[in-house]
Enzyme design. Sequence first.
Site, short mmCIF file in Angstrom:
data_model
loop_
_atom_site.label_atom_id
_atom_site.label_comp_id
_atom_site.label_asym_id
_atom_site.label_seq_id
_atom_site.Cartn_x
_atom_site.Cartn_y
_atom_site.Cartn_z
N CYS A 94 -22.53 -11.86 -87.97
CA CYS A 94 -23.13 -10.90 -87.15
C CYS A 94 -24.54 -10.76 -87.73
O CYS A 94 -25.38 -11.74 -87.77
CB CYS A 94 -22.56 -9.58 -86.54
SG CYS A 94 -23.39 -8.86 -85.03
N HIS A 195 -16.57 -10.03 -85.00
CA HIS A 195 -15.81 -8.95 -85.80
C HIS A 195 -14.35 -9.20 -85.60
O HIS A 195 -13.81 -9.97 -85.09
CB HIS A 195 -16.37 -7.42 -85.65
CG HIS A 195 -17.92 -7.49 -85.88
ND1 HIS A 195 -18.34 -7.71 -87.24
CD2 HIS A 195 -19.00 -7.56 -85.24
CE1 HIS A 195 -19.69 -7.25 -87.13
NE2 HIS A 195 -19.84 -7.33 -85.98
#
Length: 242
Positions: A94, A195
Amino acid sequence: MSDNSLRLVWVYPDLLSTYGDQGNALVVERRARQRGLQVERYDVRSDQPVPTSGDIYLIGGGEDRPQRLAAERLRRDGGLQRAVGNGAIVFSVCAGYQILGNEFINDLGQREPGLGLLDVVSTRGEGARCVGDVLADIDPQLGLPELTGFENHQGVTHVGPAARPFARVRLGNGNGTGDGTEGAYNGTVFGTYMHGPVLARNPLIADLLLKLALDVNALPPTDDRWYDALRAERVAAAQQPA
Ligand code: GLN
């Protein structure tokens, strides 16, 4: 790698570990030890130099302001770029993924240079924030099962010609450009929006990093029942109607 000892570097836990990405370091460490490797783990804070002699570097996600600070410090430090020049493996998530690219939009709305380690450019998505479970098919060249993860990002990422998409989404947004791609990689440098922590959900990605570090094609098997149960639960959750 030297003398059976893996050097694992977790980059900037003080700025980039907002979403449980520490789990990725725990999973790599555990799976390496299960294969008889010794692991030296370095948690490198953003006021410390990034060592250049690591084998595997992990860099996690974060909010927009810490992301800018991390990018500034990593550019100034130069250690991660030198490590990649030495053949190190990098797995980024990310905000970390956006930082490895050529450019992203920072918290001030400005174009912020990345490290140029992956040919991707991130902009700010105009639509709703991309939040939720993701299922994706990883690039068949990597020989890995389907990717499961959780995304939470406003940025969208365009993959340039010098990188390949890491996966193609079946559910969720991934890179968020509408082209169905998720993440990117080039050689030993990987980026994903997942994630989860992603390596707990997808332990064979951790094994891929270990295989690259050891320069082997296969590793001794491990008991993956716990991981399999987690994967099955998250795949089922992803497929639930919203
Ligand atoms: N700040 C970035 C974005 O919103 C990255 C977020 C994250 O790391 N989860 O796109």
